[in-house]
Design a protein around this motif. Structure first.
Motif, mmCIF file in Angstrom:
data_model
loop_
_atom_site.group_PDB
_atom_site.id
_atom_site.type_symbol
_atom_site.label_atom_id
_atom_site.label_comp_id
_atom_site.label_asym_id
_atom_site.label_seq_id
_atom_site.Cartn_x
_atom_site.Cartn_y
_atom_site.Cartn_z
ATOM 1 N N ILE A 41 51.982 36.357 43.243
ATOM 2 C CA ILE A 41 52.096 35.682 41.948
ATOM 3 C C ILE A 41 52.668 36.637 40.900
ATOM 4 C CG2 ILE A 41 50.768 34.637 40.068
ATOM 5 C CD1 ILE A 41 48.797 33.631 42.211
ATOM 6 N N THR A 42 52.182 37.871 40.906
ATOM 7 C CA THR A 42 52.651 38.867 39.948
ATOM 8 C C THR A 42 54.151 39.098 40.069
ATOM 9 O OG1 THR A 42 50.510 39.991 40.045
ATOM 10 C CG2 THR A 42 52.363 41.240 39.159
ATOM 11 N N LEU A 43 54.601 39.358 41.284
ATOM 12 C CA LEU A 43 56.016 39.675 41.498
ATOM 13 C C LEU A 43 56.903 38.464 41.227
ATOM 14 C CD1 LEU A 43 55.746 41.840 44.748
ATOM 15 C CD2 LEU A 43 55.807 42.606 42.371
ATOM 16 N N LEU A 44 56.454 37.281 41.642
ATOM 17 C CA LEU A 44 57.235 36.062 41.417
ATOM 18 C C LEU A 44 57.388 35.793 39.927
ATOM 19 C CD1 LEU A 44 58.611 33.461 42.471
ATOM 20 C CD2 LEU A 44 56.342 32.396 42.473
ATOM 21 N N PHE B 151 50.741 38.584 32.233
ATOM 22 C CA PHE B 151 49.398 38.466 31.667
ATOM 23 C C PHE B 151 49.080 37.011 31.324
ATOM 24 C CE2 PHE B 151 46.318 38.837 28.114
ATOM 25 C CZ PHE B 151 45.309 39.519 28.796
ATOM 26 N N VAL B 152 50.030 36.298 30.740
ATOM 27 C CA VAL B 152 49.822 34.887 30.415
ATOM 28 C C VAL B 152 49.616 34.073 31.685
ATOM 29 C CG1 VAL B 152 50.916 32.821 29.444
ATOM 30 C CG2 VAL B 152 51.052 35.000 28.223
ATOM 31 N N ALA B 153 50.378 34.367 32.735
ATOM 32 C CA ALA B 153 50.208 33.669 34.011
ATOM 33 C C ALA B 153 48.809 33.887 34.568
ATOM 34 C CB ALA B 153 51.261 34.128 35.013
ATOM 35 N N ALA B 154 48.307 35.113 34.456
ATOM 36 C CA ALA B 154 46.957 35.407 34.942
ATOM 37 C C ALA B 154 45.909 34.612 34.164
ATOM 38 C CB ALA B 154 46.674 36.903 34.827
ATOM 39 N N LEU B 155 46.055 34.551 32.842
ATOM 40 C CA LEU B 155 45.120 33.762 32.035
ATOM 41 C C LEU B 155 45.197 32.284 32.388
ATOM 42 C CD1 LEU B 155 45.652 35.323 28.475
ATOM 43 C CD2 LEU B 155 43.775 35.770 30.050
ATOM 44 N N LEU C 28 55.995 48.831 38.310
ATOM 45 C CA LEU C 28 55.216 48.129 39.327
ATOM 46 C C LEU C 28 53.720 48.227 39.071
ATOM 47 C CD1 LEU C 28 55.121 46.586 42.012
ATOM 48 C CD2 LEU C 28 55.144 48.813 43.192
ATOM 49 N N VAL C 29 53.244 49.421 38.789
ATOM 50 C CA VAL C 29 51.804 49.574 38.596
ATOM 51 C C VAL C 29 51.340 48.877 37.322
ATOM 52 C CG1 VAL C 29 51.889 51.804 37.399
ATOM 53 C CG2 VAL C 29 49.886 51.199 38.726
ATOM 54 N N VAL C 30 52.171 48.839 36.286
ATOM 55 C CA VAL C 30 51.780 48.180 35.037
ATOM 56 C C VAL C 30 51.667 46.665 35.229
ATOM 57 C CG1 VAL C 30 52.526 47.604 32.689
ATOM 58 C CG2 VAL C 30 52.609 49.966 33.471
ATOM 59 N N ILE C 31 52.637 46.039 35.919
ATOM 60 C CA ILE C 31 52.555 44.586 36.067
ATOM 61 C C ILE C 31 51.376 44.183 36.948
ATOM 62 C CG2 ILE C 31 54.996 44.201 35.597
ATOM 63 C CD1 ILE C 31 55.463 43.840 38.581
ATOM 64 N N ILE C 32 51.048 44.996 37.943
ATOM 65 C CA ILE C 32 49.878 44.697 38.766
ATOM 66 C C ILE C 32 48.602 44.839 37.938
ATOM 67 C CG2 ILE C 32 48.519 45.518 40.735
ATOM 68 C CD1 ILE C 32 51.164 46.170 42.119
ATOM 69 N N ALA C 33 48.555 45.858 37.083
ATOM 70 C CA ALA C 33 47.395 46.045 36.208
ATOM 71 C C ALA C 33 47.251 44.888 35.225
ATOM 72 C CB ALA C 33 47.519 47.365 35.451
ATOM 73 N N LEU C 34 48.372 44.363 34.732
ATOM 74 C CA LEU C 34 48.321 43.236 33.795
ATOM 75 C C LEU C 34 47.762 41.985 34.467
ATOM 76 C CD1 LEU C 34 51.728 43.747 31.948
ATOM 77 C CD2 LEU C 34 49.439 44.089 31.005
ATOM 78 N N MET C 35 48.140 41.749 35.712
ATOM 79 C CA MET C 35 47.582 40.618 36.442
ATOM 80 C C MET C 35 46.076 40.787 36.607
ATOM 81 S SD MET C 35 47.688 37.737 38.088
ATOM 82 C CE MET C 35 49.465 37.421 37.984
#
Length: 413
Positions: free
Chosen positions: A242-245, A262-266, A69-76
């Protein structure tokens, strides 16, 4: 005493420290994770500590889910704050670190696992895959500033973009270790399956799902009729949704969710490059990430106080840690940057500051849940020691080194 009330009190203190400490530590040679670990040690040793046993060997599922959980939030958050548009030339340092430095580091750590720690091949590869990626959570002090803050020199950009992508790109090697560990029950057909599914499909699915999710949500956020745009809400917690979805959809189709987020954030950032709403999304994401990181680092400190993972440390693990942090990563990074335009001192900082952290725990917890690896306790102890030394050494060095770089940039510019 009532453990529940004590827990609420401690949680309140951690939340307040989450807001206050980054401001206090801004110019000191100390990082937030170091203080959190120290707090966890003190708390665990106190007679009224409500902290449960946090040994990851005994709590593998919890370790996997919380670090995930913390890693995917950090990636966003990492993707949202990059001001440099994706391109081959502009991201050349990143491509070098991903395409050259990371495979070299994985290979080097695998050899250390085989020769120094005397692990079997599958376990050695898993050690390399878990410790090769730089961490997007604990590396915030060497990353770029918030969106549109103009705090994006080559060193900070390289380390941020590398941390954003290499967490997902090391996954094929994690699956390689799993495939080798399971090879005894699956015959020799595992290699073709690994290439097709774990390398080609999962990477493609992660990239595609991230791009499509980012495009759709970018349209919903910025390009719907004015009154229907998500950006009109001003709510930063949209970034968590957005991250979780994105992560959930990608994992459902068996893609690499870390890559997709990360790609979604970019892609979301590119939908409306200079919109101030990106600041709100980033700020909320950073706050949640920092709070989760502090909680996990407190638990990390409790594990140190408990001594369950540290009691069996030996000289082999100490040598492995020193080689990984101070030889393999710096050497691999330096080799990957041969011919790059950065001056030597910037190449050195990029090569040295490959911080290890919570992502390593996630990979190890995930893989050991998928297959049985000989020497699992040695793997956990080695990863634990490497992350601890990285947090302390890099955490003490990062502030003076980055200030030194900033002063040089001012003198040169």
């Amino acid at each position: 005493m009532d453990d529940y009330i004590i827990s609420l009190t401690i949680l309140g203190l951690i939340i307040l420290l989450t807001a206050w400490l980054p401001m206090v530590l801004r110019k000191l040679p100390l990082s937030l994770p170091i203080l959190c670990i120290f707090f966890g040690i003190i708390l665990a040793l106190s007679p009224f500590s409500p902290l449960p046993a946090a040994n990851p060997l005994e709590n593998r599922d919890a370790t996997e889910r919380l670090t995930e959980l913390v890693v995917i939030i950090a990636l966003m958050g990492a993707g949202l704050k990059l001001d440099r548009k994706l391109s081959w030339k502009g991201w050349m340092t990143t491509w070098r670190l991903l395409g050259i430095a990371m495979p070299l580091t994985i290979a080097g750590i695998t050899l250390v696992g085989l020769w120094v720690l005397q692990l079997p091949l599958a376990s050695a590869i898993l050690l390399g895959a878990a410790l090769a990626p730089t961490d997007p959570v604990l590396a915030s002090d060497v990353q770029v500033g918030p969106p549109m803050s103009d705090e994006e020199d080559d060193v900070r950009f390289s380390l941020t973009s590398e941390a954003g992508l290499n967490d997902g790109l090391s996954f094929p090697f994690v699956y390689l270790a799993i495939a080798i560990a399971l090879a005894g029950t699956h015959g020799t057909a595992w290699f073709a399956g690994w290439i097709v599914e774990d390398v080609i499909w999962r990477l493609f699915a992660g990239l595609a799902a991230g791009w499509i999710t980012g495009r759709i949500l970018g349209y919903l956020t910025f390009h719907l009729p004015q009154r229907a745009q998500l950006s009109r809400t001003g709510d930063g917690f949209v970034a968590i949704g957005i991250t979780l979805l994105c992560y959930g959809v990608t994992e459902l189709i068996h893609g690499y969710g870390f890559v997709a987020v990360f790609v979604a954030a970019l892609t979301l950032r590119a939908a409306e490059w200079r919109n101030s709403y990106h600041q709100s999304l980033h700020d909320f994401t950073e706050q949640v990430e920092r709070l989760l990181m502090m909680l996990l680092m407190v638990c990390f400190g409790a594990v140190i106080a408990d001594g369950a993972l540290l009691h069996a440390l030996n000289w082999r693990m100490a040598v492995a840690t020193l080689l990984i942090l101070f030889v393999l990563r710096p050497l691999s990074g330096w080799i990957s940057l041969i011919g790059a335009p950065q001056p030597r001192h910037e190449k050195a900082v990029i090569s040295i500051f490959g911080i290890r952290g919570l992502g390593s725990f996630y990979y190890l917890a995930f893989a050991t849940g998928e297959a049985k690896f000989p020497g699992t306790e040695i793997l956990w102890q080695s990863v634990f020691l490497t992350v601890l030394v990285s947090i302390v050494v890099h955490g003490i060095a990062v502030t003076p080194v980055m200030r030194w770089l900033d002063r040089r940039a001012g003198q040169d510019g």
